[in-house]
Scaffold this active site. Structure first.
Site: not given
Length: 327
Positions: A119, A143
Site C-alpha cells: 500500500t 496498518y
C-alpha cells in the site's frame, strides 16, 4: 505460463477475486486460500477454494502439497486504517505473523515467486507528489507499519533465502468487473466510491467529506483511483515476471492522475443522475491532502499501463452496487 497453478491467498476478497478472474482469463489455474472472515464464498468462481487461515502452518502445508503452485499471490490482510488504531494487535497478528507463517510454508514447499499486496500507506505523509518508489517510508498508522514490516522481511528473504518477490503498493482501488459478477463488498464499508453510490441509491442518508480547506484546487483531498481490473492485470504480470526469473522489486500501482473528493462526487452524480446530500465536516486526523502515484517503474518493469479512467471506474462500480443485494 498457461496452465500454471497460482495460490491466491485472500482470493475471495475484493482485489483477490478480480485477480482470480484475470488469471483464469489468461490461462492460469487460480486456487483460492481464504478464511472467509472478510472474503465472500460467492466470489470464488474461477477455481477451487481451500478454507484456512494464514496463521495455520499445518493447513498451509497441506494446501501447498495438494496444489503445488508455481507462485503465490498474497492479499489476505486486515486493511482498515481506523480499525488498526483501535486494535493494532489483530493487525500485527494477521498481517505480520500470518505473512511470516505463509512465507515459511512457501519456502518449505519450494515456492520462490511471491507477489505481495502492499500500500501507499507505507510512505506516510507525502514529502513530494507524485510519489515514486524512492520516497521515504514512514507509515503513520499500524496498518501501514504492518505492511512496511513485511516489505522489509521480503527484502531479507530475497537477499538471504532466494525468495523473489514483487511488492505492489496500491493507491485507491475502485471499480468492479464490468459484467457485474463481482465487485466491492466490505463490511463495514469505508471507501469513498461505494459510500457515495449508496447515498445516490438512497441506502444511506448522505455523504460526509472530511475537510474542505486543504491546499488543493477545490479544498478537498486528492486521491489516485485505480480500477481493480488494472490492479488485477498488474498482479498477473508480476507473476509472469517472477516465473520468467525477474528480480525482486517494489512498484507503485496508480494512474498518476489525481481526483479531488468534490470531482469524484460530481462524477458519481453524472453517472447516476441522482443528486444526493453532501455534508462538509472537519478534517480527519492522519489524512494526507494529496496522494498520487508515479507509476513509471511499473510500466518499465512489467509493461503495465492502466486501461480504465475515472468514468469507467464509476460506471462499473455503479453497475455492481445498483444490481447487487449485498447491502
Amino acid at each position: 505460463m498457461a496452465g500454471e497453478t497460482v495460490l491466491v491467498v485472500g482470493g475471495a476478497g475484493y482485489i483477490g477475486s478480480h485477480t482470480c478472474l484475470d488469471l483464469a482469463n489468461k490461462g492460469y489455474r487460480p486456487v483460492v486460500f481464504d478464511n472467509f472472515s472478510n472474503g465472500h464464498r460467492e466470489f470464488v468462481k474461477w477455481g477451487p477454494a481451500e478454507e484456512g487461515d494464514i496463521r495455520d502452518r499445518a493447513r498451509l502445508d497441506e494446501v501447498l502439497a495438494k496444489h503445488k503452485p508455481s507462485a503465490i499471490l498474497h492479499f489476505a490482510a486486515l486493511i482498515e486504517v481506523g480499525e488498526s488504531v483501535k486494535d493494532p494487535v489483530s493487525f500485527y497478528e494477521n498481517n505480520v505473523i500470518g505473512t511470516l507463517t505463509l512465507l515459511s510454508a512457501a519456502q518449505a514447499a519450494g515456492v520462490n515467486a511471491f507477489v505481495f499486496s502492499s500500500t501507499c500507506a507505507t510512505y506516510g505523509l507525502p514529502q513530494s507528489v507524485p510519489l515514486d518508489e524512492t520516497h521515504r517510508q514512514v507509515p503513520i498508522n499500524p496498518y501501514g507499519r504492518t505492511k512496511y514490516i513485511v516489505e522489509q522481511a521480503l527484502a531479507d528473504y530475497d537477499q538471504y533465502k532466494s525468495l523473489r518477490s514483487v511488492v505492489l503498493r496500491y493507491f485507491n482501488a475502485a471499480g468492479a468487473d464490468f459484467e457485474g459478477r463481482i465487485g466491492e463488498w466490505h463490511q463495514p464499508e469505508t471507501h469513498a466510491i461505494p459510500l457515495a453510490i449508496d447515498a445516490a441509491l438512497g441506502r444511506r442518508q448522505g455523504f460526509k467529506v472530511f475537510g474542505s480547506d486543504y491546499e488543493t484546487r477545490d479544498g478537498t483531498c486528492v486521491r489516485d483511483y485505480i480500477h481493480v481490473l488494472d490492479l488485477a492485470d498488474a498482479h498477473v504480470r508480476a507473476v509472469e515476471y517472477l516465473l520468467k526469473g525477474g528480480d525482486s522489486v517494489a512498484l507503485n500501482l496508480g494512474t498518476g492522475t489525481g481526483t479531488t473528493v468534490k470531482e469524484l462526487l460530481g462524477a458519481i452524480e453524472d453517472v447516476s443522475n441522482r443528486p444526493f446530500p453532501v455534508e462538509y465536516i472537519g478534517r480527519r486526523e492522519g489524512d494526507s491532502h494529496t496522494l498520487v502515484a508515479n507509476n513509471d517503474k511499473a510500466r518499465d518493469v512489467l509493461g503495465w499501463v492502466p486501461q480504465y479512467d475515472l468514468s469507467e471506474i464509476i460506471r462499473s462500480a455503479w453497475n455492481w452496487h445498483a444490481k447487487s443485494n449485498q447491502h
